[in-house]
Design an enzyme around this catalytic site. Structure first.
Site, PDB file in Angstrom:
ATOM      1  N   LYS C 166       0.831  -1.308   0.181  1.00  0.00           N
ATOM      2  CA  LYS C 166       0.160  -0.095  -0.007  1.00  0.00           C
ATOM      3  C   LYS C 166       0.968   1.240   0.028  1.00  0.00           C
ATOM      4  CE  LYS C 166      -3.816   1.808  -0.297  1.00  0.00           C
ATOM      5  NZ  LYS C 166      -5.052   1.418  -0.934  1.00  0.00           N
ATOM      6  N   SER C 235      -1.053  -0.895  -4.453  1.00  0.00           N
ATOM      7  CA  SER C 235      -2.340  -0.115  -4.442  1.00  0.00           C
ATOM      8  C   SER C 235      -1.968   1.194  -3.672  1.00  0.00           C
ATOM      9  CB  SER C 235      -3.207  -1.162  -3.400  1.00  0.00           C
ATOM     10  OG  SER C 235      -4.488  -0.514  -3.341  1.00  0.00           O
TER      11      SER C 235
END
Lengths: 368, 368, 368, 368
Positions: C166, C235
């Site tokens: 992330k 992401s």
């Protein structure tokens, strides 16, 4: 020299392929097809890369006008300047504005001593994908603006109030084609390319009119936001690969019943600038007589690139659902619609180097 | 009776979870947490069914305020009325408006003889999915508006200028649950349910204030557009299953330094109505002194259901990419932003039975 | 050395703030809160810049878990790795996957001689806006991947099958902050910054695992599409300013009942690669027994940057209404959903340097 | 009776106005213009109310074909059935499929004893706005399907495998027109009207083919999801006000080198049904020979109206940013693209009464 007469007619449309209003004017004799110089329209697509309402509208107009001007549909575009701007968000209403020019017959009475609305058009050569947003596009635009001024018989750059340019964008296909030739376009994003193309075109207008120095070049496009034109209005589209110029100002060689003026909005909510543009042609808001004399308002809208308006955050640039150009058109369209008393105004998105960052030029045409 | 003192504070936010501005006011002593009556905010979601910024903002506020009001986070909502309206399209700027009430200390000087801003809140019971948009929601709203008027110490309905309601919507889940019990909700579309919920709530306000007859009922919701409230502002959200009411008016039992007034926009570009609302509290547009006295403007926006504004077609209802509520907020936000000189105004979408079809109420709070 | 035991549990969610499924597992004793290592989820936002469902989900999880792990809500994130990926387009279904690790009690029976699923986590320091998409982000990611391998007790890079990262993005605010310090971020577009951040993170994974040479650096990010990791899944989100790493592979120090394998999709419709990933852990499509043993599939999706799939034009990159990441997730989610027999699979958008251009890694976790 | 020969040709397009592929086939002599019976295409608009790519594509095809069939552009539509379906989300690729029919010359050899692909077309009368979604549309569709079967020389309804219908939708304008006459359309929402129009058309197909009882009528449209056709594929568009029918099946009076088969997907991820449709014409997935024999796959996609797929929540119906039809096309297009090995497949959104709720028919044409 014999003055020209100009007509400016705003016609609502019922869809991007609707030419019925224009055809009715021609059929009734109110508009002579051979006098049509330019058509400037708002269509109801998204105004982005995949907005096909612009090319559809131009195709429909060419097909409809072809028999009237005795040309094949594909030849009509070389004679008449078509500029379609996508996006009628919010209160905006799809319409076209037709500019027509005809020689004023000898002995038709004295022209006004006052300068009156005059229009000129010009086109650049086709651009290669890698030329978009760079020096080549700037330089060709300068030449075309000069040609359009001559066509409009305007000598003094201060008489130019609105320079509308339609310019190309990059698609995945066009990017691939350039790369196959070993060339690198200024961006690979179709949506981003619209900004580069509008920006370079606006820099071209600003140089042509002496608004910025001759040393400004492609490297400053989308970089130096202090450089801008106060009269340029650029709209990018998938439907062409060159620039089309429609230049509007006031000329002593015109005997038209119209005048044009302009001001510059400093941000998207600059109501005072809008009032000033109206007053420059003798109008005011909230006034029935003004509204009957108003022909159209032409404005550029954009999301302030610093993410704020007067110090307060806007969310247009961080919205991954709706592109910032759509947000900005809707907002500025609401403001101008409120002042004009109608949504059939021309508000176009993406004001890179057209007015200051976050703002944009606004021009008004009024019946004298 | 001892008058109440009210405070109304507008606070910009940097995101839906941002409570730092409110916390700073509390930490500095400028705002007493126990005096907070209601928080009315604009968050930056899409304002539609899947806009979770509203519930996220309420959760963040409850978590932050809980220790200050000595309640568990989940209990805060029962004490303070939170209404978040999603959608800050165009020039709009995310912010919250905090309404605080405190008893005015004895001997604190004479109250004004003039009526001053006063606020009351109330809540309905939870609704079953099949009650939304129908008589049950109308009737409970009537009761809650009455309670809020008493809470605001306003006797005369003509002193009520703004009734903000937060109301629920239907999700696929809620529809399924109702059907499992053999019940048929008024619609199966989540987005459409927002309109029904706002519409029934507005009819409830109009009945409570005597704006429409007592015989109007659920069958006329979203049917008879001639029925409306001139002061209701309803906003639907996924984050609650009952109605929350924040009622604002002027009361002789208030000693606040604010006043509120309102007018009704007949369509999305009704600049004169907006000017009239400003003038009702002694302000005008384009005036620095007005702008410094302005606290906030509260307006409803919607796409005219007949597809036209003053006879010219708009495209909001036929746009399958952007919902009409987003278009309308952007347009009306641009107009109000221009007049207010700021984008931090409260413009909420979906004005069913809130003002005439295509228009909506607009209220203004100003410092006296 | 005593082997670890791992649990991997997939839990459907009813909204981004829904923690009820996880809480039910904890309350029933099926999941020991202190064993939770990482939570990897799909939330239903747009997956773009203004997707607040990710931070809302993380906030809700931290608030809910805090009392169970005896930490303040804000400290939970330092102990458990939370990665939320926005976007459940098409058939995809919002859910979280919980990874839990516990020491296997002595004398609990022989471990398998076969390597079994093992998980490790790590975090980088916070990044400045101008570091995103550049060498700093790459280098810190390399270090964090190494730490996560050690945490997972995996020595051999060929045992690493899935590295979820992330990473942060740029907002207008963050760009402005950097510029105020005289720094130039890699892009000013929030949406574009997500690609740069994912790309640099993936390059970091590829370097850490020896998939590409040590000489590759920031200048090749989003430039040289031949450079990629076959196991990275990155992401980007607005809710953090550093990188979080969840690394999953097979280790001989694990006694878990799961195994993980992977393959690389060459394009968005690469069904054979998907079959190969399933087969690597002993599953096949269209087979009830396979579906009962399947725990989850983790894949990256992206629009091919050359605008075509197997020579035929796609329209994802030229769509100004829907971002390409949303298109790609929906398409790949449909394909994987068909093979998995469920929409509760993890498909994440934006596969820059994660698999070949237009393709992406796909990992499968199965019960042995 | 002399058998007909049919040709089915799939042609990629570079934009909605692109007719170059079709023209090249005609210019090269590979396709006789007078043999063209129907053109079924996927265009890249949003597939919603304001998708003008459909009408633009039809206009471009009519203009291009007019001189070749010696008709005025506007007359071409009466002779050739044009059906454009908007929306090429995800992996889908814009293309047209041309169906051509020519009498097989006498003595050209024996026809196959096997039934082969045959195509018939028909059109209904124009519908009034208030007829859409109701009995009138159903009844006219029944008649047109019968006419198309006769045109295709198919006697047995079990030989009909694909009935494509293009049907109208309601715009704000059309709703207003109906109301002016005192009529109430089935809905006032343009987007919702697309569902009603597709639904009533599909009910018409199902009744015509005896799939459902003769007593089913307009009141069950969008109500009773148990009623459906297994071969209907309906697509609504702004570009017409009547229904166009293209019916495809196998006939013993055809000597074409193609066959068609079909199956019914029970939900959006029903891979086994898709395999069954392929197998019905002798193909399988993952097989190079199958892919070379595959001509095209035609499928309907929709979001399950109960908000779940196999018990797990999907978010398509609650997404206020992207319409559910776009989500569903992308997902099913990804799955079919994976199996077909190409994105140039026909996946159309909105499967009301076309297959079971949440699923849809899928037909496959293969070279024998």
């Amino acid at each position: 020299m014999q003055p020209n007469s100009f007509d400016v007619i705003r016609i609502p449309t019922s869809g991007p392929g609707d030419v019925s209003g224009l055809m009715a004017l021609i059929d009734s004799g109110a508009l002579e097809p051979s006098s049509i110089l330019a058509v400037l329209g708002k269509t109801e697509g998204n105004g982005g890369v995949n907005d096909f309402t612009r090319e559809y509208a131009v195709a429909a107009l060419c097909n409809a006008l072809a028999p009237h001007v005795e040309l094949a549909p594909r030849e009509v575009k070389a004679r008449i300047a078509f500029v379609m701007s996508g996006g009628t968000e919010g209160a905006l209403s799809p319409h076209i504005t037709v500019f027509a020019r005809s020689p004023r017959p000898e002995g038709a009475g004295e022209g006004s001593s006052e300068k009156r609305l005059s229009v000129g058009i010009a086109q650049t050569r086709d651009f290669l994908p890698e030329e978009i947003g760079r020096d080549a596009q700037i330089d060709e635009t300068i030449r075309a603006v000069g040609a359009a001024m001559r066509d409009a018989r305007i000598d003094d750059v201060s008489d130019v109030h609105f320079v509308q340019i339609k310019c190309p964008l990059l698609t995945s296909e066009r990017v691939k084609e350039a790369r196959a030739r070993g060339k690198t376009p200024v961006t690979t994003s179709g949506y981003a390319s619209m900004g580069y193309s509008r920006g370079a075109s606006a820099i071209g207008v600003a140089k042509a009119l002496g608004e910025i120095g001759a040393d400004v070049g492609g490297s400053q496009v989308l970089k130096d936001w202090g450089l801008y034109s106060s009269v340029a209005s650029c709209s990018a589209g998938i439907e062409l690969v060159h620039n089309v110029v429609i230049l509007v100002g006031n000329s002593r060689f015109s005997s038209s019943p119209f005048r044009i003026g302009h001001a510059v909005m400093q941000d998207a909510i600059d109501l005072p600038a809008l009032m000033q543009a109206l007053e420059s042609v003798g109008l005011s808001a909230l006034d029935a007589r003004s509204q009957s004399r108003l022909v159209n308002i032409f404005a550029k809208a954009e999301a302030s690139p610093d993410g704020a308006i007067r110090g307060l955050r806007h969310t247009m640039l961080d919205d991954s659902d709706i592109n910032a150009t759509r947000h900005a058109r809707a907002a500025v369209g609401g403001l101008i619609g409120g002042v004009a008393g109608t949504g059939a105004v021309y508000v176009s998105g993406g004001a890179e180097h057209q007015g200051p960052a976050g703002g944009g030029p606004v021009a008004v045409i009024a019946r004298v």
